[in-house]
Motif scaffolding. Sequence first.
Motif, PDB file in Angstrom:
ATOM      1  N   PRO A   4     -18.864 -12.877  -3.690  1.00  0.00           N
ATOM      2  CA  PRO A   4     -17.548 -12.239  -4.443  1.00  0.00           C
ATOM      3  C   PRO A   4     -16.754 -10.857  -3.728  1.00  0.00           C
ATOM      4  CG  PRO A   4     -18.322 -12.945  -7.120  1.00  0.00           C
ATOM      5  CD  PRO A   4     -19.204 -13.480  -5.677  1.00  0.00           C
ATOM      6  N   PHE A   5     -16.289 -10.963  -3.292  1.00  0.00           N
ATOM      7  CA  PHE A   5     -16.376  -8.836  -2.601  1.00  0.00           C
ATOM      8  C   PHE A   5     -15.708  -8.197  -3.585  1.00  0.00           C
ATOM      9  CE2 PHE A   5     -13.867  -6.186  -0.329  1.00  0.00           C
ATOM     10  CZ  PHE A   5     -14.765  -5.261   0.176  1.00  0.00           C
ATOM     11  N   LEU A  11      -9.866  -5.027  -8.122  1.00  0.00           N
ATOM     12  CA  LEU A  11     -10.279  -4.498  -9.747  1.00  0.00           C
ATOM     13  C   LEU A  11      -8.469  -3.681 -10.508  1.00  0.00           C
ATOM     14  CD1 LEU A  11     -12.870  -2.407  -9.681  1.00  0.00           C
ATOM     15  CD2 LEU A  11     -13.041  -4.714 -10.713  1.00  0.00           C
ATOM     16  N   VAL A  12      -7.614  -3.258  -9.787  1.00  0.00           N
ATOM     17  CA  VAL A  12      -6.265  -3.326 -10.191  1.00  0.00           C
ATOM     18  C   VAL A  12      -5.731  -4.372 -10.617  1.00  0.00           C
ATOM     19  CG1 VAL A  12      -4.338  -2.561  -9.194  1.00  0.00           C
ATOM     20  CG2 VAL A  12      -6.202  -0.971  -9.053  1.00  0.00           C
ATOM     21  N   ARG A  13      -5.579  -5.163 -10.200  1.00  0.00           N
ATOM     22  CA  ARG A  13      -4.885  -6.959 -10.056  1.00  0.00           C
ATOM     23  C   ARG A  13      -5.389  -7.197 -11.349  1.00  0.00           C
ATOM     24  NH1 ARG A  13      -0.749  -9.109 -11.138  1.00  0.00           N
ATOM     25  NH2 ARG A  13      -0.678 -11.060 -10.756  1.00  0.00           N
ATOM     26  N   TYR A  14      -6.783  -7.558 -11.655  1.00  0.00           N
ATOM     27  CA  TYR A  14      -7.242  -7.925 -12.845  1.00  0.00           C
ATOM     28  C   TYR A  14      -6.603  -6.918 -13.949  1.00  0.00           C
ATOM     29  CZ  TYR A  14     -10.231 -10.222 -15.757  1.00  0.00           C
ATOM     30  OH  TYR A  14     -11.538 -10.770 -17.265  1.00  0.00           O
ATOM     31  N   ARG A  15      -6.377  -5.803 -13.448  1.00  0.00           N
ATOM     32  CA  ARG A  15      -6.111  -4.952 -15.100  1.00  0.00           C
ATOM     33  C   ARG A  15      -5.038  -4.989 -15.134  1.00  0.00           C
ATOM     34  NH1 ARG A  15      -6.932  -3.318 -19.390  1.00  0.00           N
ATOM     35  NH2 ARG A  15      -9.659  -3.396 -18.425  1.00  0.00           N
ATOM     36  N   GLU A  16      -4.110  -5.427 -14.492  1.00  0.00           N
ATOM     37  CA  GLU A  16      -2.608  -5.776 -14.541  1.00  0.00           C
ATOM     38  C   GLU A  16      -2.429  -7.306 -15.179  1.00  0.00           C
ATOM     39  OE1 GLU A  16      -1.052  -3.483 -10.508  1.00  0.00           O
ATOM     40  OE2 GLU A  16      -1.126  -5.558 -10.720  1.00  0.00           O
ATOM     41  N   LEU A  17      -3.379  -7.787 -14.376  1.00  0.00           N
ATOM     42  CA  LEU A  17      -3.568  -9.532 -15.538  1.00  0.00           C
ATOM     43  C   LEU A  17      -3.891  -9.442 -16.256  1.00  0.00           C
ATOM     44  CD1 LEU A  17      -4.801 -11.363 -12.629  1.00  0.00           C
ATOM     45  CD2 LEU A  17      -2.425 -11.563 -14.068  1.00  0.00           C
ATOM     46  N   ALA A  60      -9.891 -17.883  -7.711  1.00  0.00           N
ATOM     47  CA  ALA A  60      -9.319 -17.803  -5.996  1.00  0.00           C
ATOM     48  C   ALA A  60      -9.903 -16.352  -5.529  1.00  0.00           C
ATOM     49  CB  ALA A  60      -7.896 -17.159  -5.668  1.00  0.00           C
ATOM     50  N   CYS A  61     -11.067 -15.594  -6.175  1.00  0.00           N
ATOM     51  CA  CYS A  61     -11.513 -14.721  -5.939  1.00  0.00           C
ATOM     52  C   CYS A  61     -13.183 -14.780  -5.670  1.00  0.00           C
ATOM     53  CB  CYS A  61     -11.255 -13.414  -7.100  1.00  0.00           C
ATOM     54  SG  CYS A  61      -9.501 -12.244  -6.539  1.00  0.00           S
ATOM     55  N   GLY A  62     -13.279 -16.568  -6.503  1.00  0.00           N
ATOM     56  CA  GLY A  62     -14.231 -16.609  -6.715  1.00  0.00           C
ATOM     57  C   GLY A  62     -15.546 -16.359  -7.384  1.00  0.00           C
TER      58      GLY A  62
END
Length: 71
Positions: A4-5, A11-17, A60-62
């Motif tokens: 996965p890329f 990382l920003v989106r994951y931190r938001e989640l 979705a990100c694999g």
Amino acid sequence: MSEPFIDDHLLVRYRELLDAEDQAFSEMEHDFEEGDAQRFALDREAWLAAIRHRVSFLDACGLVRLDVVVS
């Protein structure tokens, strides 16, 4: 299967989640401490939804397979 890329956006989106999940948990925890069963039930659903959203994003990100996490 390719790796996965992972980039800054991911990382920003994951931190938001993670932050949304943490906030929902804090609300649920507060309701529990206050003995507010009705609000607890609502905030518990919000917390579970936040978890599902985070795991769906990872799928979705694999990075994880949703079918493995759910089983």
